[in-house]
Design an enzyme around this catalytic site. Structure first.
Site, short mmCIF file in Angstrom:
data_model
loop_
_atom_site.label_atom_id
_atom_site.label_comp_id
_atom_site.label_asym_id
_atom_site.label_seq_id
_atom_site.Cartn_x
_atom_site.Cartn_y
_atom_site.Cartn_z
N SER A 82 17.22 6.90 -65.28
CA SER A 82 18.37 6.25 -64.52
C SER A 82 19.53 5.74 -65.74
O SER A 82 20.70 5.99 -65.35
CB SER A 82 18.09 5.30 -63.85
OG SER A 82 17.21 5.69 -62.61
N LYS B 175 10.07 -1.72 -54.32
CA LYS B 175 11.06 -1.69 -53.37
C LYS B 175 10.67 -2.75 -52.17
O LYS B 175 11.61 -3.16 -51.35
CB LYS B 175 11.03 -0.12 -52.66
CG LYS B 175 11.52 0.64 -53.76
CD LYS B 175 11.41 2.05 -53.16
CE LYS B 175 12.03 3.14 -54.38
NZ LYS B 175 11.82 4.45 -54.16
N ASP C 203 17.77 6.00 -50.94
CA ASP C 203 17.00 7.08 -50.97
C ASP C 203 17.27 7.94 -49.71
O ASP C 203 17.04 9.19 -49.72
CB ASP C 203 15.43 6.54 -50.94
CG ASP C 203 14.90 5.84 -52.39
OD1 ASP C 203 15.76 6.54 -53.33
OD2 ASP C 203 14.04 5.50 -52.43
N GLY D 250 2.63 13.79 -47.29
CA GLY D 250 2.33 12.61 -47.65
C GLY D 250 2.89 11.58 -46.74
O GLY D 250 3.85 11.73 -46.19
N SER E 102 12.00 6.69 -66.93
CA SER E 102 13.11 6.66 -66.09
C SER E 102 14.47 7.45 -66.91
O SER E 102 14.64 7.01 -67.89
CB SER E 102 13.47 5.52 -65.49
OG SER E 102 14.60 5.29 -64.63
N ASN F 182 15.94 -0.16 -52.71
CA ASN F 182 16.16 0.39 -53.94
C ASN F 182 17.04 0.12 -55.00
O ASN F 182 17.30 0.56 -56.08
CB ASN F 182 15.73 2.01 -53.88
CG ASN F 182 17.08 2.69 -53.71
OD1 ASN F 182 17.78 2.26 -52.89
ND2 ASN F 182 17.26 3.86 -54.15
#
Length: 287
Positions: free
Chosen positions: A28, A76, A112, A135, A26, A97
């Site tokens: 972030s 989540k 998101d 998906g 990550s 999230n």
């Protein structure tokens, strides 16, 4: 700069983190740190490996120094269950999230959805009547809500198991969107205005399937960022079509998280937001 947003005066915590499993990849912390530097906030944003089994106990153990959490896979759903209140995107998708840790209990958000919408808008896509999602996993739900919010009323979901599309079809009914299912081996795919790929990085897609999707898919937003180029993006390139990485989604969902952590509202524009976004974008690409 000192932020005193309405309704958040009781929050004194300065600690934030992204939780998930795996989490070492990550970026972030780097992206969020850039935002708080611009805002003049001496906050700490870390990264911790947390799985579903340990999530509830870890959350309960957080003290008053904590302000919020970013959640990635596979958390989540458990974050959704832990939230005392949730924004509309979270309620529609069943996914959270972002948790804002308030004294009355965590408030849950799904940024998101807005991240996808803002990433598309940045590329000049503000509307699409008919779209495709590749998906049918957790991110596909956010993609469907995002597409609905820009006007899509027909969405085809291409999945390995068409039965996996059933929950998305149910969500589509609630939104007024006709959701249809197709397999990767579909002999013919009707043209759409836009494709959003939600497959994980490294997912296997045959060249033939990728070519068929590219030929009828319009521009592609592939949510993958770290595994670029993907099989799908390469197929779009061979077809002479446009493909965008998930970097824009990653950036803009993080901007909305910063809004939540500083102001309690993903719709509340940040002070000097253009400067904040520029700093976050630079951190995202490693400048």
């Amino acid at each position: 700069m000192v932020l005193r947003p309405p309704g958040l005066g009781v929050l004194t915590g300065r600690r934030l983190a992204v939780w998930g499993d795996p989490i070492d990849h990550s970026i972030s912390p780097r992206v969020h740190a850039a935002a708080y530097r611009v805002l003049g906030l001496d906050w700490e944003y870390g990264r911790e490996r947390v799985d579903e089994a340990s999530f509830a106990a870890r959350l309960a153990a957080l003290g008053e120094r904590w302000r919020g959490l970013s959640l990635t896979m596979p958390l989540k759903g458990v974050a959704f269950a832990a939230a005392e209140t949730r924004d509309r995107s979270a309620e529609l998708t069943g996914a959270v999230n972002t948790l804002l840790l308030e004294p009355g209990g965590p408030r849950g958000f799904n940024t998101d959805v807005g991240g996808i919408v803002r990433a598309l808008a940045e590329e000049g896509v503000a509307a699409a009547a008919r779209a495709r999602i590749v998906g049918a996993g957790a991110t596909a739900t956010s993609a469907l809500v995002a597409l609905w919010s820009i006007g899509a009323r027909e969405v085809e979901v291409v999945a390995r198991r068409t039965e996996a599309v059933t929950p998305l079809r149910g969500l589509g009914e609630r939104l007024g969107v006709t959701v249809t299912a197709a397999g990767f081996d579909a002999p013919r795919l009707d043209p759409v205005d836009l494709t959003v790929a939600t497959l994980p990085g490294g997912a296997t897609v045959t060249d033939a399937a990728a070519a068929a999707l590219a030929a009828s898919g319009g521009p592609l937003l592939d949510v993958v960022y770290g595994h670029w180029p993907t099989v799908l993006s390469q197929a779009w390139e061979r077809a002479g079509a446009t493909a965008w990485t998930g970097a824009g989604m990653l950036l803009h969902q993080a901007v909305l998280q910063v809004r939540v952590f500083t102001q309690g509202d993903p719709a509340a524009v940040l002070p000097a937001e253009d400067d904040v976004v520029a700093a976050m974008r630079s951190a995202l690409v490693g400048d």
